[in-house]
Design a protein around this motif. Sequence first.
Motif, PDB file in Angstrom:
ATOM      1  N   GLU A  96      13.539 -10.061 -14.143  1.00 39.54           N
ATOM      2  CA  GLU A  96      14.374  -8.965 -14.646  1.00 39.54           C
ATOM      3  C   GLU A  96      13.709  -7.609 -14.450  1.00 39.54           C
ATOM      4  O   GLU A  96      14.358  -6.641 -14.055  1.00 39.54           O
ATOM      5  N   GLU A  97      12.406  -7.525 -14.724  1.00 41.72           N
ATOM      6  CA  GLU A  97      11.670  -6.266 -14.518  1.00 41.72           C
ATOM      7  C   GLU A  97      11.699  -5.867 -13.046  1.00 41.72           C
ATOM      8  O   GLU A  97      11.911  -4.700 -12.703  1.00 41.72           O
ATOM      9  N   THR A  98      11.509  -6.846 -12.178  1.00 43.59           N
ATOM     10  CA  THR A  98      11.502  -6.580 -10.738  1.00 43.59           C
ATOM     11  C   THR A  98      12.873  -6.112 -10.265  1.00 43.59           C
ATOM     12  O   THR A  98      12.984  -5.140  -9.518  1.00 43.59           O
ATOM     13  N   MET A  99      13.918  -6.778 -10.727  1.00 48.11           N
ATOM     14  CA  MET A  99      15.269  -6.392 -10.331  1.00 48.11           C
ATOM     15  C   MET A  99      15.607  -4.996 -10.843  1.00 48.11           C
ATOM     16  O   MET A  99      16.219  -4.208 -10.126  1.00 48.11           O
ATOM     17  N   ALA A 100      15.193  -4.680 -12.045  1.00 50.67           N
ATOM     18  CA  ALA A 100      15.490  -3.368 -12.617  1.00 50.67           C
ATOM     19  C   ALA A 100      14.832  -2.248 -11.812  1.00 50.67           C
ATOM     20  O   ALA A 100      15.402  -1.170 -11.642  1.00 50.67           O
ATOM     21  N   GLY A 101      13.653  -2.514 -11.302  1.00 54.14           N
ATOM     22  CA  GLY A 101      12.918  -1.471 -10.604  1.00 54.14           C
ATOM     23  C   GLY A 101      13.112  -1.421  -9.100  1.00 54.14           C
ATOM     24  O   GLY A 101      12.945  -0.363  -8.497  1.00 54.14           O
ATOM     25  N   TRP A 102      13.493  -2.540  -8.480  1.00 53.40           N
ATOM     26  CA  TRP A 102      13.452  -2.579  -7.020  1.00 53.40           C
ATOM     27  C   TRP A 102      14.721  -3.008  -6.317  1.00 53.40           C
ATOM     28  O   TRP A 102      14.817  -2.903  -5.108  1.00 53.40           O
ATOM     29  N   ARG A 103      15.714  -3.474  -7.026  1.00 58.52           N
ATOM     30  CA  ARG A 103      16.949  -3.872  -6.349  1.00 58.52           C
ATOM     31  C   ARG A 103      17.711  -2.631  -5.920  1.00 58.52           C
ATOM     32  O   ARG A 103      17.721  -1.624  -6.611  1.00 58.52           O
ATOM     33  N   SER A 104      18.346  -2.691  -4.780  1.00 51.42           N
ATOM     34  CA  SER A 104      19.091  -1.541  -4.272  1.00 51.42           C
ATOM     35  C   SER A 104      20.402  -2.011  -3.668  1.00 51.42           C
ATOM     36  O   SER A 104      20.470  -3.079  -3.067  1.00 51.42           O
ATOM     37  N   SER A 105      21.421  -1.207  -3.807  1.00 53.67           N
ATOM     38  CA  SER A 105      22.692  -1.506  -3.152  1.00 53.67           C
ATOM     39  C   SER A 105      22.788  -0.797  -1.814  1.00 53.67           C
ATOM     40  O   SER A 105      23.768  -0.939  -1.098  1.00 53.67           O
ATOM     41  N   CYS A 106      21.746  -0.062  -1.461  1.00 52.17           N
ATOM     42  CA  CYS A 106      21.727   0.651  -0.184  1.00 52.17           C
ATOM     43  C   CYS A 106      21.356  -0.311   0.936  1.00 52.17           C
ATOM     44  O   CYS A 106      20.278  -0.897   0.917  1.00 52.17           O
ATOM     45  N   PRO A 107      22.222  -0.492   1.921  1.00 55.65           N
ATOM     46  CA  PRO A 107      21.909  -1.449   2.988  1.00 55.65           C
ATOM     47  C   PRO A 107      20.699  -1.038   3.841  1.00 55.65           C
ATOM     48  O   PRO A 107      20.095  -1.876   4.489  1.00 55.65           O
TER      49      PRO A 107
END
Length: 75
Positions: free
Chosen positions: A24-35
Amino acid sequence: MQDAHSLATRAFLEWLEKAPRGYEETMAGWRSSCPRLALWEDALAEGFIRVEPEPGGMSTARVAVTEAGRNWLRG
């Protein structure tokens, strides 16, 4: 000179290496919707990271750098 994506990938992997990180911490900080900046997806596809499941499911899963990821950082 490294491109922006390589520099961001390096920062991502170095961040993961500094301390244990939860999914969850990783997704909050590093997930992006930018292709153009799909660090999470690219790191998984390249085998640089892995998700280590825990009994509590994804909310307690850990994200870790793989040996391939460490080799890429050193290279």
